[in-house]
Design a protein around this motif. Structure first.
Motif, mmCIF file in Angstrom:
data_model
loop_
_atom_site.group_PDB
_atom_site.id
_atom_site.type_symbol
_atom_site.label_atom_id
_atom_site.label_comp_id
_atom_site.label_asym_id
_atom_site.label_seq_id
_atom_site.Cartn_x
_atom_site.Cartn_y
_atom_site.Cartn_z
ATOM 1 N N UNK A 4 -21.836 -9.900 -1.726
ATOM 2 C CA UNK A 4 -20.585 -9.391 -1.138
ATOM 3 C C UNK A 4 -19.897 -8.374 -0.915
ATOM 4 N N UNK A 5 -19.682 -8.212 -0.052
ATOM 5 C CA UNK A 5 -18.556 -6.614 -0.138
ATOM 6 C C UNK A 5 -17.333 -6.705 1.048
ATOM 7 N N UNK A 6 -15.794 -6.894 1.116
ATOM 8 C CA UNK A 6 -15.250 -7.411 1.686
ATOM 9 C C UNK A 6 -14.205 -6.066 2.109
ATOM 10 N N UNK A 7 -14.124 -5.473 3.513
ATOM 11 C CA UNK A 7 -13.072 -3.847 3.578
ATOM 12 C C UNK A 7 -11.885 -4.253 3.935
ATOM 13 N N UNK A 8 -10.978 -4.305 3.750
ATOM 14 C CA UNK A 8 -9.624 -3.695 5.019
ATOM 15 C C UNK A 8 -9.299 -2.129 4.929
ATOM 16 N N UNK A 9 -9.140 -1.703 6.213
ATOM 17 C CA UNK A 9 -9.265 -0.743 6.829
ATOM 18 C C UNK A 9 -7.428 0.354 7.431
ATOM 19 N N UNK A 10 -6.989 0.516 7.283
ATOM 20 C CA UNK A 10 -5.542 0.500 8.338
ATOM 21 C C UNK A 10 -5.988 1.522 9.740
ATOM 22 N N UNK A 11 -4.956 1.503 10.477
ATOM 23 C CA UNK A 11 -5.657 1.882 11.970
ATOM 24 C C UNK A 11 -6.022 3.399 11.678
ATOM 25 N N UNK A 12 -5.661 4.321 10.940
ATOM 26 C CA UNK A 12 -6.277 5.583 11.137
ATOM 27 C C UNK A 12 -7.909 5.150 10.613
ATOM 28 N N UNK A 13 -8.419 3.977 10.135
ATOM 29 C CA UNK A 13 -9.949 3.515 10.023
ATOM 30 C C UNK A 13 -10.594 3.948 7.897
ATOM 31 N N UNK A 17 0.518 -3.296 5.196
ATOM 32 C CA UNK A 17 0.329 -3.817 6.256
ATOM 33 C C UNK A 17 -1.336 -4.001 7.215
ATOM 34 N N UNK A 18 -1.972 -4.652 6.477
ATOM 35 C CA UNK A 18 -3.039 -5.048 6.605
ATOM 36 C C UNK A 18 -3.279 -6.353 6.629
ATOM 37 N N UNK A 19 -4.308 -6.579 7.856
ATOM 38 C CA UNK A 19 -4.553 -8.124 8.476
ATOM 39 C C UNK A 19 -4.368 -9.265 7.305
ATOM 40 N N UNK A 20 -4.634 -10.306 7.616
ATOM 41 C CA UNK A 20 -5.465 -11.172 6.488
ATOM 42 C C UNK A 20 -7.192 -10.640 5.873
ATOM 43 N N UNK A 21 -7.942 -11.476 7.748
ATOM 44 C CA UNK A 21 -8.485 -10.736 8.326
ATOM 45 C C UNK A 21 -9.102 -9.403 7.705
ATOM 46 N N UNK A 22 -9.956 -9.466 6.576
ATOM 47 C CA UNK A 22 -11.000 -8.041 6.716
ATOM 48 C C UNK A 22 -12.062 -7.270 7.583
ATOM 49 N N UNK A 23 -11.323 -6.151 7.650
ATOM 50 C CA UNK A 23 -12.371 -5.381 8.270
ATOM 51 C C UNK A 23 -13.312 -5.251 8.968
ATOM 52 N N UNK A 63 11.119 0.475 -7.214
ATOM 53 C CA UNK A 63 11.673 1.305 -5.841
ATOM 54 C C UNK A 63 11.046 1.822 -4.805
ATOM 55 N N UNK A 64 9.607 2.211 -5.355
ATOM 56 C CA UNK A 64 8.895 2.567 -4.088
ATOM 57 C C UNK A 64 8.856 1.890 -2.743
ATOM 58 N N UNK A 65 8.455 3.112 -1.695
ATOM 59 C CA UNK A 65 8.350 2.146 -0.538
ATOM 60 C C UNK A 65 7.012 2.468 0.081
ATOM 61 N N UNK A 66 6.065 3.278 -0.743
ATOM 62 C CA UNK A 66 4.638 4.021 -0.155
ATOM 63 C C UNK A 66 4.575 5.565 -0.984
ATOM 64 N N UNK A 67 3.480 5.982 0.224
ATOM 65 C CA UNK A 67 2.415 5.254 -0.376
ATOM 66 C C UNK A 67 2.055 4.450 -1.068
ATOM 67 N N UNK A 68 1.309 3.782 -1.042
ATOM 68 C CA UNK A 68 0.637 2.564 -1.979
ATOM 69 C C UNK A 68 -1.309 3.606 -2.606
ATOM 70 N N UNK A 69 -1.343 2.742 -3.832
ATOM 71 C CA UNK A 69 -2.476 2.769 -3.993
ATOM 72 C C UNK A 69 -3.737 1.671 -3.597
ATOM 73 N N UNK A 70 -4.766 2.792 -3.211
ATOM 74 C CA UNK A 70 -5.744 1.375 -2.713
ATOM 75 C C UNK A 70 -6.433 0.678 -4.002
ATOM 76 N N UNK A 71 -6.281 -0.732 -3.678
ATOM 77 C CA UNK A 71 -7.156 -1.565 -4.440
ATOM 78 C C UNK A 71 -8.857 -1.916 -4.384
ATOM 79 N N UNK A 72 -9.454 -1.968 -5.664
ATOM 80 C CA UNK A 72 -10.666 -2.056 -5.619
ATOM 81 C C UNK A 72 -10.821 -3.536 -6.575
ATOM 82 N N UNK A 73 -11.259 -4.742 -6.205
ATOM 83 C CA UNK A 73 -11.513 -6.100 -6.721
ATOM 84 C C UNK A 73 -12.335 -6.787 -6.825
ATOM 85 N N UNK A 74 -13.234 -6.867 -8.105
ATOM 86 C CA UNK A 74 -14.576 -7.460 -8.238
ATOM 87 C C UNK A 74 -14.232 -8.771 -9.176
ATOM 88 N N UNK A 75 -15.353 -9.247 -9.014
ATOM 89 C CA UNK A 75 -14.927 -10.620 -9.692
ATOM 90 C C UNK A 75 -16.439 -11.239 -9.400
#
Length: 292
Positions: free
Chosen positions: A158-167, A143-149, A107-119
């Motif tokens: 290779x490292x891709x990062x997604x940031x929110x509006x606050x950076x 609430x992030x776009x499909x394209x990485x920041x 039932x959680x509505x946020x804030x959400x944990x940050x996620x690090x993915x390795x493969x």
């Protein structure tokens, strides 16, 4: 006695099965040791990565962050055959279905944990498309776009990062070039951690150190006198660089951005046989109560 393997749905749901057991263990440790509940993190490799996805989805309010290494997205499989299909990169639910599974898990509505993915790009056990699916699953709740920041090279990978509006960096994804199924290690240099072995692959980058840095719980490495010996615990010498990499930052010290640099990557270790890896994964699933 020989029995057929079957999937038990309980461990993948909130307030039941293995997920609840792990949640209760975390609570017991937090109470016993007075832990800062804003600094609880979880990580796992392979079947452990899949269980990390379960815990992050079912109990997002518990964790500040999670790291999924060669794992599966939450809710991507309901049976053992489906799980192995997903591992091969077949039949993955749609992005929308994965995002709905995550939202419906608690039932959680946020804030959400940050996620690090390795493969690893050469993982023959769990297809690297699972990393893309995990990122897509978590982008929606953040609430992030499909394209990485930001896209960059870190230690030659290779490292891709997604940031929110606050950076703030909320999701990162590392694709380790030429690596098979395992945890990436960097056993040389100031951030050296661990010793190479089965599923612990020395590819010139320490996932442990970079994950801790992403979470803001490790300082950047500082060049030290080679004569200084690492600290000891329980009469055993810590891995070189452990004390340097995991010295805790002082309150108010911001996380330092990742450096983008190239490095020569040593050859990946020869992977174990597919049958051997499959047995390890099945044993881990059984230990977690996901198969019996």
């Amino acid at each position: 006695m020989r029995t057929k393997s079957k999937w038990s749905p309980g461990p993948g749901k909130r307030n039941g099965g293995e997920a609840l057991s792990i949640r209760q263990m975390i609570e017991a440790v937090a109470v016993e040791h007075g832990l800062d509940r804003k600094r609880i993190f979880i990580t796992g490799l392979s079947a452990g990565g899949a269980m990390t996805s379960v815990m992050l989805a079912c109990y997002p309010e518990v964790f500040a962050g999670g790291a999924i290494i060669a794992g599966l997205p939450y809710g991507s499989a309901k049976t053992v055959p489906e799980a192995f299909d997903r591992m091969r990169g077949h039949g993955m639910p749609s992005e929308r279905q994965l995002q709905k599974a995550l939202r419906d898990a608690s039932p959680h509505q946020g804030p959400w944990p940050s996620i690090s993915v390795w493969h690893g790009s050469a993982d023959q056990t769990v297809a690297s498309s699972n990393a893309d699916a995990i990122v897509a699953q978590w982008r929606a709740v953040h609430g992030l776009d499909a394209r990485s920041t930001r896209s960059e090279m870190v230690d030659g990978h290779s490292r891709r990062v997604w940031r929110n509006a606050q950076g703030q960096e909320l999701i990162e994804e590392y694709r380790i070039a030429g690596m098979g199924h395992g945890t990436p290690l960097g056993t040389a240099g100031d951030a050296a951690l661990g010793v190479g072995g089965p599923f612990m692959l020395d590819v010139g980058i320490s996932s442990t150190w970079h994950i801790a840095r992403f979470w803001g719980i490790a300082k950047p490495c500082v060049k030290r006198d080679a004569k200084i010996k690492p600290a000891k615990a329980n009469n055993e010498a810590l891995a070189p660089g452990f004390a340097r990499a995991f010295s805790m930052p002082k309150a108010g010290v911001p996380n330092v951005p990742h450096s983008a640099k190239r490095a020569n990557i040593p050859p990946s270790q020869k992977p174990s046989s597919a049958a051997g890896i499959r047995k390890v994964i099945e044993d881990a699933l059984r230990s977690a109560g996901l198969m019996h």
